[in-house]
Design an enzyme around this catalytic site. Structure first.
Site, mmCIF file in Angstrom:
data_model
loop_
_atom_site.group_PDB
_atom_site.id
_atom_site.type_symbol
_atom_site.label_atom_id
_atom_site.label_comp_id
_atom_site.label_asym_id
_atom_site.label_seq_id
_atom_site.Cartn_x
_atom_site.Cartn_y
_atom_site.Cartn_z
ATOM 1 N N ASP A 37 62.806 -99.105 -151.742
ATOM 2 C CA ASP A 37 61.787 -99.314 -150.717
ATOM 3 C C ASP A 37 62.410 -99.299 -149.330
ATOM 4 O O ASP A 37 61.847 -98.759 -148.375
ATOM 5 C CB ASP A 37 61.078 -100.661 -150.929
ATOM 6 C CG ASP A 37 60.210 -100.631 -152.163
ATOM 7 O OD1 ASP A 37 60.136 -99.557 -152.818
ATOM 8 O OD2 ASP A 37 59.615 -101.668 -152.488
ATOM 9 N N SER A 79 46.524 -100.381 -145.488
ATOM 10 C CA SER A 79 47.941 -100.717 -145.523
ATOM 11 C C SER A 79 48.189 -101.764 -144.426
ATOM 12 O O SER A 79 47.227 -102.321 -143.884
ATOM 13 C CB SER A 79 48.730 -99.438 -145.291
ATOM 14 O OG SER A 79 50.096 -99.691 -145.357
ATOM 15 N N LYS A 115 54.208 -111.612 -148.703
ATOM 16 C CA LYS A 115 53.705 -110.275 -149.003
ATOM 17 C C LYS A 115 54.139 -109.918 -150.416
ATOM 18 O O LYS A 115 55.308 -109.626 -150.670
ATOM 19 C CB LYS A 115 54.290 -109.280 -147.997
ATOM 20 C CG LYS A 115 53.757 -107.869 -148.147
ATOM 21 C CD LYS A 115 54.179 -107.033 -146.941
ATOM 22 C CE LYS A 115 53.596 -105.626 -147.039
ATOM 23 N NZ LYS A 115 54.060 -104.890 -148.207
ATOM 24 N N ARG A 131 43.651 -100.195 -155.083
ATOM 25 C CA ARG A 131 43.394 -99.793 -153.707
ATOM 26 C C ARG A 131 43.038 -98.312 -153.607
ATOM 27 O O ARG A 131 42.241 -97.906 -152.775
ATOM 28 C CB ARG A 131 44.634 -100.088 -152.848
ATOM 29 C CG ARG A 131 44.400 -99.858 -151.381
ATOM 30 C CD ARG A 131 45.598 -100.261 -150.551
ATOM 31 N NE ARG A 131 46.692 -99.316 -150.687
ATOM 32 C CZ ARG A 131 47.832 -99.384 -150.018
ATOM 33 N NH1 ARG A 131 48.033 -100.375 -149.172
ATOM 34 N NH2 ARG A 131 48.781 -98.501 -150.203
ATOM 35 N N CYS A 364 88.362 -109.285 -172.661
ATOM 36 C CA CYS A 364 88.782 -109.707 -174.001
ATOM 37 C C CYS A 364 89.036 -108.538 -174.941
ATOM 38 O O CYS A 364 89.372 -108.748 -176.113
ATOM 39 C CB CYS A 364 87.747 -110.652 -174.607
ATOM 40 S SG CYS A 364 86.230 -109.793 -175.088
HETATM 41 N N1 LIG Z 1 60.444 -96.622 -153.050
HETATM 42 C C1 LIG Z 1 59.587 -95.681 -152.801
HETATM 43 O O1 LIG Z 1 59.800 -94.519 -153.152
HETATM 44 C C2 LIG Z 1 58.304 -95.994 -152.090
HETATM 45 C C3 LIG Z 1 57.331 -95.010 -151.960
HETATM 46 C C4 LIG Z 1 56.138 -95.338 -151.312
HETATM 47 C C5 LIG Z 1 55.940 -96.605 -150.818
HETATM 48 N N2 LIG Z 1 56.920 -97.553 -150.960
HETATM 49 C C6 LIG Z 1 56.736 -98.905 -150.412
HETATM 50 O O2 LIG Z 1 55.377 -99.204 -150.250
HETATM 51 C C7 LIG Z 1 55.109 -99.663 -148.946
HETATM 52 C C8 LIG Z 1 54.000 -98.910 -148.277
HETATM 53 O O3 LIG Z 1 52.923 -98.943 -149.066
HETATM 54 P P1 LIG Z 1 51.625 -99.818 -148.848
HETATM 55 O O4 LIG Z 1 50.798 -99.211 -147.818
HETATM 56 O O5 LIG Z 1 51.092 -100.007 -150.196
HETATM 57 O O6 LIG Z 1 52.110 -101.209 -148.499
HETATM 58 P P2 LIG Z 1 52.466 -102.068 -147.300
HETATM 59 O O7 LIG Z 1 53.892 -102.395 -147.497
HETATM 60 O O8 LIG Z 1 52.063 -101.578 -145.981
HETATM 61 O O9 LIG Z 1 51.568 -103.297 -147.642
HETATM 62 C C9 LIG Z 1 50.173 -103.290 -147.524
HETATM 63 C C10 LIG Z 1 49.638 -103.932 -148.710
HETATM 64 O O10 LIG Z 1 50.235 -105.189 -148.911
HETATM 65 C C11 LIG Z 1 49.384 -105.912 -149.747
HETATM 66 N N3 LIG Z 1 49.678 -107.337 -149.595
HETATM 67 C C12 LIG Z 1 50.636 -107.987 -150.300
HETATM 68 N N4 LIG Z 1 50.656 -109.289 -150.015
HETATM 69 C C13 LIG Z 1 49.688 -109.505 -149.099
HETATM 70 C C14 LIG Z 1 49.234 -110.669 -148.432
HETATM 71 N N5 LIG Z 1 49.805 -111.857 -148.636
HETATM 72 N N6 LIG Z 1 48.218 -110.548 -147.567
HETATM 73 C C15 LIG Z 1 47.650 -109.342 -147.350
HETATM 74 N N7 LIG Z 1 48.046 -108.199 -147.965
HETATM 75 C C16 LIG Z 1 49.054 -108.272 -148.823
HETATM 76 C C17 LIG Z 1 47.982 -105.462 -149.378
HETATM 77 O O11 LIG Z 1 47.282 -105.153 -150.530
HETATM 78 C C18 LIG Z 1 48.187 -104.209 -148.589
HETATM 79 O O12 LIG Z 1 47.469 -103.142 -149.135
HETATM 80 C C19 LIG Z 1 56.337 -99.513 -148.150
HETATM 81 O O13 LIG Z 1 56.749 -100.755 -147.673
HETATM 82 C C20 LIG Z 1 57.364 -98.909 -149.083
HETATM 83 O O14 LIG Z 1 58.520 -99.711 -149.094
HETATM 84 C C21 LIG Z 1 58.075 -97.258 -151.576
HETATM 85 ZN ZN LIG Z 2 84.704 -109.771 -173.309
#
Ligand SMILES: NC(=O)c1ccc[n+]([C@@H]2O[C@H](COP(=O)([O-])OP(=O)(O)OC[C@H]3O[C@@H](n4cnc5c(N)ncnc54)[C@H](O)[C@@H]3O)[C@@H](O)[C@H]2O)c1
Ligand SMILES: [Zn+2]
Length: 634
Positions: A37, A79, A115, A131, A364
């Site tokens: 991430d 988001s 979050k 979502r 070991c």
């Molecule tokens: N590793 C990868 O290949 C990859 C690919 C795509 C996205 N991502 C990750 O996903 C994220 C982006 O995606 P996104 O738009 O889903 O997420 P975001 O990180 O912008 O988070 C938005 C979401 O957080 C949620 N959320 C969680 N706790 C919450 C709280 N306490 N209050 C309100 N909302 C809360 C909500 O549902 C909201 O939709 C990025 O941070 C990225 O790191 C990773």
């Molecule tokens: Zn060992």
């Protein structure tokens, strides 16, 4: 598709970058992320630098569940905007006050919640929907039937499906890279793998409405002044995976006035840690043996500066990763650090052909075994495992921890290789191992304090490091049995408890058997244990308190899950299947004769749903209703 330049700063073609982001996003939403991430976030920030107006940045990154029904959201699920540093958070708070003033609001209330890092969904009490693209998601209500637990009940709005973090760390971390991958698997597929099934059976996968989360509330100034402490406290109090905090404005009129973009609500921001990446070269691999025998690779690298620190060692997760990616001596690798002390291997840029995986334990010499992508030393008496076990004891007990790993290594080398032996040590013994006089006295004192200072019995139990008996499970199991009784319990006793599945029960039984003598020995030394309150003492008296109850068939009164929940609140041990420990089998419609016969053969009282409800109303526990002819014909 063309590769991306290996250094993020060299990426200059927005279209190529977006193609990769879309590919990464798709893999991520399918529960099989290709990059971390932190790395993904860095790529998105790079896009913001080179093409701030790109359409990718103004839409919610979509997710699809091909075979599920679409559900329109009454209000879009967006988001969040992100703040990676203090300045961005300050700008957000300033903007909020400015816009609040425009409508005459001076007192703005902010809220901060963890979050959660899982799969976002919305529960209206009837349908649970993902979502999706923000405007329409997918109907995943079936998740509750599969065993996802709605925290706080149904119909509480937006939330996240997540696995309990401590449970994941203890039981699943060597099977899934990230708990979210397991969660996505549970939702998208009807064929569950055994670990996911186990987690559901153990009731460790939850739908957590954001409204039920721990929260901080205060003014914008208080938020800015205390953001580190707020974050620390919330992390402490939350046992779910998190990727930052969410700060929201609580005044409805300010929210309405600020509104939303097509990507995020303008009255909300995520507070996140930014990762930093760098490229370096592998000089050597050190293999470390842990308490449970996992042998993990640590890469010794050409020193590299990342977020202000000089990095010399990098964790590479597991041996499978080294083999698969060629992360051996001479490889050029990308390293990422976001918050944690030891950075992680992110990517292998130029693989090495020198990826020797040890065949024998580096400590070991026992031949190693593969378990998924992990290498394991199976020798319980492996010196490294013994040292880590002793270290674990003092760390988990936590009431007099002066036994660091260096000290423990010296004790084990000197022949004091068990808790029994260490707890019998005198000052002379320590002096003979060439500890100084002051340290020797301190260590003897620490042993004595660890016995006299109060400690919860679940901590004491967890400190033995029995697999599947970590801190959470120890606490849970001791709410059913006092510690002395637990030692004689079998897998059947344990599986009958709410929250313990079959596989877990077997490993607990085996662990208790293997460590029983040590546990008894330690108990005899007289620790100042604070007993966990027993459920049976806390509970109301009801005809089913302490009884094993199984529900089967389709219930008329309500969903089976709700009836089970209700029975639990009346003190019953609700079980999944009839065993010798079952007292009542409650049958809804469409129950086969075979099932009821088997129960009767085991001496279980078989009840119809009506009879069960009558029994609860009557409140009498002793008189067991006569069985209906329906069942006697069987
Ligand atoms: N590793 C990868 O290949 C990859 C690919 C795509 C996205 N991502 C990750 O996903 C994220 C982006 O995606 P996104 O738009 O889903 O997420 P975001 O990180 O912008 O988070 C938005 C979401 O957080 C949620 N959320 C969680 N706790 C919450 C709280 N306490 N209050 C309100 N909302 C809360 C909500 O549902 C909201 O939709 C990025 O941070 C990225 O790191 C990773
Ligand atoms: Zn060992």
């Amino acid at each position: 598709m063309q590769d991306l330049p290996s250094s993020i700063a060299d990426i200059s073609d927005p279209e190529l970058l977006v193609q990769w982001l879309e590919k990464y996003n798709e893999a991520y939403r399918a529960g099989e992320p290709m990059i971390s991430d932190a790395h993904y976030d860095l790529l998105v920030e790079r896009l913001r630098e080179i093409a701030p107006d790109h359409g990718f940045l103004s839409a919610v990154e979509p997710e699809t569940f091909a075979d599920k029904r679409e559900v329109r959201h009454p209000a879009p699920m967006l988001s969040t905007e992100k703040a990676y540093d203090k300045q961005s958070l300050e700008r957000f708070v300033e903007r909020v006050y400015k816009e609040a003033a425009q409508i005459g609001v001076m007192d703005v209330l902010f809220q901060v919640t963890p979050k959660l890092d899982g799969l976002a969904a919305r529960d209206d009490g009837e349908i649970l929907a993902t979502r999706g693209n923000g405007y329409a998601g997918y109907d995943i209500t079936k998740a509750f039937e599969k065993g996802v637990i709605p925290q706080g009940g149904r119909g509480l709005g937006l939330g996240e499906i997540v696995a309990v973090q401590s449970y994941f760390q203890e039981n699943l971390a060597d099977r899934f890279e990230h708990p979210r991958n397991m969660v996505v698997g549970i939702i998208s597929s009807d064929v569950l793998n055994i670990s996911a099934k186990q987690a559901l059976e153990d009731r460790q996968v939850h739908f957590v409405p954001y409204a039920t989360l721990n929260k901080w509330e205060g003014s914008g100034r208080e938020l800015l002044e205390n953001s580190e402490k707020i974050t620390r406290d919330l992390i402490q109090a939350t046992d779910y995976p998190m990727d930052g905090m969410v700060a929201s404005v609580m005044n409805q009129d300010v929210r309405d006035h600020m509104g939303a973009t097509s990507h995020h609500y303008r009255w909300q921001i995520a507070i996140k840690a930014k990762g930093e990446t760098g490229v370096t070269r592998v000089n050597a691999i050190t293999w470390q043996v842990g308490r449970t025998g996992n042998v993990t690779p640590v890469l010794e690298v050409e020193p590299l500066k990342l977020s202000g620190a000089t990095i010399r060692r990098v964790t590479a997760h597991n041996a499978g990763r080294i083999r698969e990616k060629g992360a051996g001596v001479g490889a050029s690798i990308e390293v990422i650090r976001s918050g944690e002390v030891i950075p992680k291997l992110e990517n292998v840029l130029t693989p090495s052909d020198d990826t020797q995986i040890p065949e024998n334990c580096p400590v070991c010499e026992t031949p190693l075994e593969w378990n998924n992508d992990f290498l394991k030393c199976p020798n319980l008496n492996c010196k490294a495992r013994v040292e880590q076990r002793i270290r674990h004891w003092f760390r988990i007990l936590g009431n007099a921890d002066w036994f660091g790993i260096k000290t423990v290594e010296r004790l084990v080398a000197g022949g004091f290789d068990s808790l029994e032996k260490i707890y019998a040590m005198t000052e002379e013994d320590f002096l003979a191992l060439e500890f100084g006089p002051v340290q020797s006295r301190n260590l003897v004192e620490a042993i004595s304090l660890s016995k006299s200072r109060p400690v919860e019995d679940w901590r004491f139990l967890a400190a033995f490091g029995i697999s599947d008996l970590g801190e959470g499970d120890s606490r849970k199991i001791l709410s059913f049995f006092p510690l002395e009784e637990l030692l004689d319990k079998t897998r059947d006793d344990i599986v009958a408890l709410h929250g313990f599945g079959e596989i877990t029960s077997i490993s607990i039984e085996e662990g208790l058997k293997a460590l029983g003598p040590t546990i008894r020995h330690m108990l005899d030394l007289g620790f100042n244990l604070q007993p966990t309150p027993l459920k049976s003492e806390v509970n109301v008296s009801s005809p089913i308190a302490g009884k094993g109850v199984v529900f089967t068939g389709t219930m008329e009164t309500g969903a089976r899950k709700d009836m089970e929940e209700n029975a639990r609140s009346l003190g019953a041990n609700v079980q999944k299947a009839v065993t010798g420990k079952t007292d009542y089998l409650v049958c809804g419609a469409k129950v086969g004769a075979k099932k009821t016969q088997k129960a009767q053969d085991l001496g279980v009282t078989v009840l119809t749903e009506q009879e069960y409800l009558q029994m609860l109303e009557g409140g009498a526990s002793g008189d067991e209703p006569e069985q209906l002819s329906l069942f006697q014909q069987a």
